[in-house]
Scaffold this motif. Structure first.
Motif, PDB file in Angstrom:
ATOM      1  N   GLU A  62       0.845  -1.201   0.000  1.00 57.33           N
ATOM      2  CA  GLU A  62       0.000   0.000   0.000  1.00 57.33           C
ATOM      3  C   GLU A  62       0.881   1.251   0.000  1.00 57.33           C
ATOM      4  OE1 GLU A  62      -2.659  -0.139   3.319  1.00 57.33           O
ATOM      5  OE2 GLU A  62      -4.036  -1.533   2.313  1.00 57.33           O
ATOM      6  N   THR A  63       1.963   1.158   0.781  1.00 58.12           N
ATOM      7  CA  THR A  63       2.867   2.306   0.891  1.00 58.12           C
ATOM      8  C   THR A  63       4.297   1.810   0.760  1.00 58.12           C
ATOM      9  OG1 THR A  63       1.352   3.202   2.535  1.00 58.12           O
ATOM     10  CG2 THR A  63       3.509   4.280   2.344  1.00 58.12           C
ATOM     11  N   LEU A  64       5.120   2.598   0.052  1.00 60.12           N
ATOM     12  CA  LEU A  64       6.538   2.265   0.059  1.00 60.12           C
ATOM     13  C   LEU A  64       7.336   3.526   0.400  1.00 60.12           C
ATOM     14  CD1 LEU A  64       8.427  -0.352  -1.568  1.00 60.12           C
ATOM     15  CD2 LEU A  64       9.522   1.897  -1.600  1.00 60.12           C
ATOM     16  N   LEU A  65       8.248   3.382   1.349  1.00 59.31           N
ATOM     17  CA  LEU A  65       9.031   4.539   1.803  1.00 59.31           C
ATOM     18  C   LEU A  65      10.520   4.246   1.657  1.00 59.31           C
ATOM     19  CD1 LEU A  65       6.988   5.265   5.020  1.00 59.31           C
ATOM     20  CD2 LEU A  65       7.062   6.718   2.974  1.00 59.31           C
ATOM     21  N   ILE A  66      11.275   5.319   1.451  1.00 61.77           N
ATOM     22  CA  ILE A  66      12.738   5.136   1.365  1.00 61.77           C
ATOM     23  C   ILE A  66      13.407   5.946   2.480  1.00 61.77           C
ATOM     24  CG2 ILE A  66      14.788   5.362  -0.078  1.00 61.77           C
ATOM     25  CD1 ILE A  66      13.098   5.090  -2.495  1.00 61.77           C
ATOM     26  N   THR A  77      16.204   9.941   7.300  1.00 62.82           N
ATOM     27  CA  THR A  77      15.108  10.774   6.812  1.00 62.82           C
ATOM     28  C   THR A  77      14.387  10.017   5.710  1.00 62.82           C
ATOM     29  OG1 THR A  77      16.410  12.733   7.274  1.00 62.82           O
ATOM     30  CG2 THR A  77      14.561  13.021   5.776  1.00 62.82           C
ATOM     31  N   TYR A  78      13.054  10.118   5.727  1.00 59.56           N
ATOM     32  CA  TYR A  78      12.298   9.535   4.624  1.00 59.56           C
ATOM     33  C   TYR A  78      12.462  10.449   3.430  1.00 59.56           C
ATOM     34  CZ  TYR A  78      10.327   6.160   7.844  1.00 59.56           C
ATOM     35  OH  TYR A  78      10.192   5.138   8.730  1.00 59.56           O
ATOM     36  N   ARG A  79      13.284  10.034   2.493  1.00 50.82           N
ATOM     37  CA  ARG A  79      13.607  10.897   1.366  1.00 50.82           C
ATOM     38  C   ARG A  79      12.564  10.803   0.268  1.00 50.82           C
ATOM     39  NH1 ARG A  79      18.946  12.682   0.459  1.00 50.82           N
ATOM     40  NH2 ARG A  79      18.161  13.251  -1.589  1.00 50.82           N
ATOM     41  N   GLU A  92      10.256  13.452   6.932  1.00 51.10           N
ATOM     42  CA  GLU A  92      10.383  13.301   8.374  1.00 51.10           C
ATOM     43  C   GLU A  92      11.726  12.646   8.719  1.00 51.10           C
ATOM     44  OE1 GLU A  92       7.633  11.111  11.527  1.00 51.10           O
ATOM     45  OE2 GLU A  92       6.479  12.148   9.952  1.00 51.10           O
ATOM     46  N   SER A  93      12.341  13.121   9.825  1.00 51.31           N
ATOM     47  CA  SER A  93      13.601  12.507  10.275  1.00 51.31           C
ATOM     48  C   SER A  93      13.388  11.820  11.612  1.00 51.31           C
ATOM     49  CB  SER A  93      14.665  13.582  10.464  1.00 51.31           C
ATOM     50  OG  SER A  93      15.077  14.061   9.222  1.00 51.31           O
TER      51      SER A  93
END
Ligand code: C2E
Ligand code: CA
Ligand code: CA
Length: 650
Positions: A62-66, A77-79, A92-93
């Motif tokens: 559903e969601t992918l974050l790096i 940090t979510y870049r 966000e860090s």
């Protein structure tokens, strides 16, 4: 007709296999596509965005974050992100220790549901609640942790599978390289930018340097008044022309041009107008010459022209043209001046084979032209031998030496730092029995040419030392400076003669200063240095006279055992009005100090010049403002009323 048959178990599993294969194919396709896209993309943010989108699709999250490790190595940090809520989270860090990311970082391995099975029951309990359905694969660069790819919530429910884990790991491996490339590229771009800025600064500095160098060259090779080539540049050009002529068996002509009665003009209208006249004469004469001719100023009212390839006939033609060019009056400050000149010509190879003898012979021809008042003369060896005018002066001078007709005048020199009148310069005076007073500028050159200068100089040194001893007997400890000519300095007997004079006078303290001109040590540097060193061992000090008028080589100057630099009066006299002159004086003072020399200014005519010199840090001064040169009796009277401190013996 065909009838629908119920699907057998075999068919079903075949069907599943095909779907599964299609799915794999699609995944591989996606992977290849992404790796290609990422590999050619160097903008880091675009790489991240692309990766997030593709990875999400790949594992159906559903969601992918790096999350990417910060530079401080303590936060991440979510870049980038894709899918539900991604936008809110990106940027966000968080501290690295925190949550699954911390776990992955510590263990350098991926997190997914399967990991839970390996954990102890209580730890497993804690993580199970905390992370729900989550998969996080680390991205490892060349040996270090970069961050990770985190998938959250499988679309349609359920957990991420080992298959998802493998896919995402494969993906992360490729992507790490791309990210490292992009980072390296960004750093490279930054470094390049810095290098470019640096380079353009360098270019600017370089430009300034070139300008300064050009200015320095102009100052050392060009006359500062007329901006024409100076003596050294003229000599250099003459030398070049001679080389060419020797090679091609051609000729070179040298013209020496001296204005007639310029001194009278100068004395009546003042230096400023005199200088202006010189500038205008120089301009007028230039306009009658070609660019390939070198036209320069030797000093004072003396000019020289070098004509490469010209024989006597052509040189005479040029001389006529130049003289004709001066026929119209000059106008300066609403005053009209008629100017005439005398020109002497010497031609290579008939009149000399080197620059020195050509200049000398042009000079002799110029004097011949002056005496005869016929404008110009080509050197004539026969005439050089019989020069009635000069011969009689030589005879008179020889007589003058015998009859002790010469006299020394003394001009005070003061120390600006202590306010003490510490010494004098001895200047020769001659009163001709018939002609009356003859200025030293006239008789010294004749003494030099005739060789009489050697006994004359010894007389001047002896007379100076004698006077010094007398003052000393009266309780005054002055130094005395005597002018030296090249002939004396190059005379092998000279040092011993001076040493014997010093011994005869038995002065308890060194008091003799010898003033030498710059031009000397250019040509005969090694010999001059030897003589100076020898005399210096006997307490004689040396001063460089007329500094600034010649072409001194500073590196050579540094090696000479001299203690004082004397700035030529031509710079000092006008320094209040001429900013160029003031600048030259100021830099000469600094230069002298840098070389460890004391510096004296001559030609100080006003109080304000004296103040300027004091402010520039000039050590000593001499000039009409302090006093004109005086006969010894007058000097004694002067001492009675002088405002300066005297060097009295205790
Ligand atoms: P110099 O060695 O440069 O001597 C300084 C000259 O500047 C002297 O001229 C002096 O009278 C003059 N002077 C001093 N203060 C001022 C001033 O404030 N304003 C101006 N306009 N001039 C000032 P002088 O006595 O006519 O000597 C001319 C040159 O003759 C000397 O120049 C020196 O080269 C030569 N000379 C004089 N006496 C001797 C000597 O005994 N031996 C040798 N070899 N040369 C001498
Ligand atoms: Ca002098
Ligand atoms: Ca001088």
């Amino acid at each position: 007709m065909s009838q629908m048959q119920p699907m057998s178990a075999y068919d079903r599993s075949l069907q599943e296999l095909v779907t599964e294969l299609r799915q794999r194919e699609r995944e591989i396709e996606l992977l290849k596509e992404t790796v290609n896209a990422v590999g050619s993309e160097l903008d880091l943010d675009r790489v991240f965005a692309l990766v997030a989108e593709r990875a999400r699709e790949l594992i159906q999250a559903e969601t992918l974050l790096i999350p990417v490790l910060d530079e401080d190595l303590e936060h991440y940090t979510y870049r980038a992100g894709a899918g539900i809520n991604a936008r809110e989270i990106v940027g966000e860090s968080l501290p690295l220790d925190f949550g699954v990311c911390g776990w992955v970082w510590r263990h350098k391995r991926a997190w997914w549901r399967g990991v839970l099975d390996e954990l102890e029951p209580d730890e497993r309990n804690r993580w199970e609640k905390e992370v729900g359905t989550l998969i996080l694969v680390p991205m490892i660069g060349k040996g270090h942790f970069l961050g990770g790819l985190a998938g959250m919530n499988k679309i349609g429910g359920g957990d991420f599978t080992r298959q998802d884990l493998n896919l995402l790991s494969l993906f992360a491996g490729h992507v790490s390289i791309a990210i490292e490339n992009a980072i390296a590229y960004a750093e490279l771009a930054e470094a390049k930018q810095r290098a470019e800025t640096y380079q353009s600064e360098l270019r600017l500095l370089n430009k300034e340097l070139i300008a300064i160098n050009g200015e320095l060259e102009r100052l050392s090779l060009y006359d500062h008044l007329t901006r024409l080539p100076n003596r050294s540049l003229i000599q250099d050009r003459l030398q070049q022309a001679l080389y060419a002529a020797q090679r091609d068996h051609g000729s070179v002509s040298v013209l020496l041009l001296d204005l007639d009665r310029f001194k009278d003009i100068n004395d009546t209208v003042g230096h400023a107008a005199g200088d202006q006249l010189l500038v205008e004469v120089a301009e007028r004469l230039s306009s009658h010459l070609r660019h390939s001719d070198t036209f320069g100023r030797l000093g004072g009212d003396e000019f020289a022209v070098v004509l490469p390839g010209a024989n006597a006939e052509l040189a005479s033609h040029v001389a006529r043209t130049l003289l004709a060019g001066l026929e119209d009056d000059f106008e300066i400050n609403a005053m009209r001046f008629s100017v005439s000149a005398s020109i002497g010509i010497a031609v290579y190879p008939q009149h000399g084979s080197d620059a020195g003898s050509l200049m000398q012979h042009a000079d002799i021809a110029m004097y011949a032209a002056k005496r005869a008042r016929y404008g110009f003369a080509v050197y004539d060896a026969a005439e050089d031998a019989i020069q009635p005018g000069r011969l009689s002066l030589v005879g008179d001078l020889r007589q003058a030496l015998v009859n002790r007709e010469f006299e020394l005048y003394f001009q005070p020199k003061v120390d600006l730092r202590t306010g003490t009148l510490y010494g004098v310069e001895a200047l020769a005076r001659w009163s001709h029995p018939k002609r009356g007073f003859v200025p030293p500028d006239e008789f010294i050159p004749v003494l030099e040419e005739s060789g009489l200068i050697r006994p004359f100089t010894l007389w001047a040194i002896e007379r100076g030392l004698q006077q010094c001893a007398q003052w000393r007997a009266a309780g005054l400890e002055f130094t005395v400076a005597v002018n030296l000519s090249m002939h004396s300095l190059l005379d092998p007997q000279f040092p011993a003669q001076v040493v014997s004079l010093l011994a005869r006078m038995a002065m308890p303290r060194p008091c003799l200063i010898l003033e030498i001109t710059e031009s000397l040590f250019l040509s005969e540097h090694a010999r001059v240095q030897g003589v100076l060193t020898q005399l210096r061992e006997h307490g004689v000090q040396f001063s460089i006279d007329d500094f600034g008028t010649g072409h001194s080589s500073l590196s050579r100057l540094k090696r000479l055992p001299v203690s004082e630099l004397k700035i030529d009066r031509s710079f000092v006299m006008d320094m209040e009005r001429q900013r160029d002159d003031a600048a030259i004086v100021r830099s000469t003072v600094d230069l002298a100090h840098n070389l460890g020399l004391e510096v004296i200014a001559e030609g100080v005519e006003t109080q304000s010049t004296l103040e300027m010199l004091r402010e520039m840090g000039c050590d000593m001064a001499q000039g009409y403002y302090i006093s004109r040169p005086m006969a010894v009796e007058k000097f004694l009277l002067y001492l009675e009323n002088t405002p300066w401190k005297l060097p009295r013996l205790k």
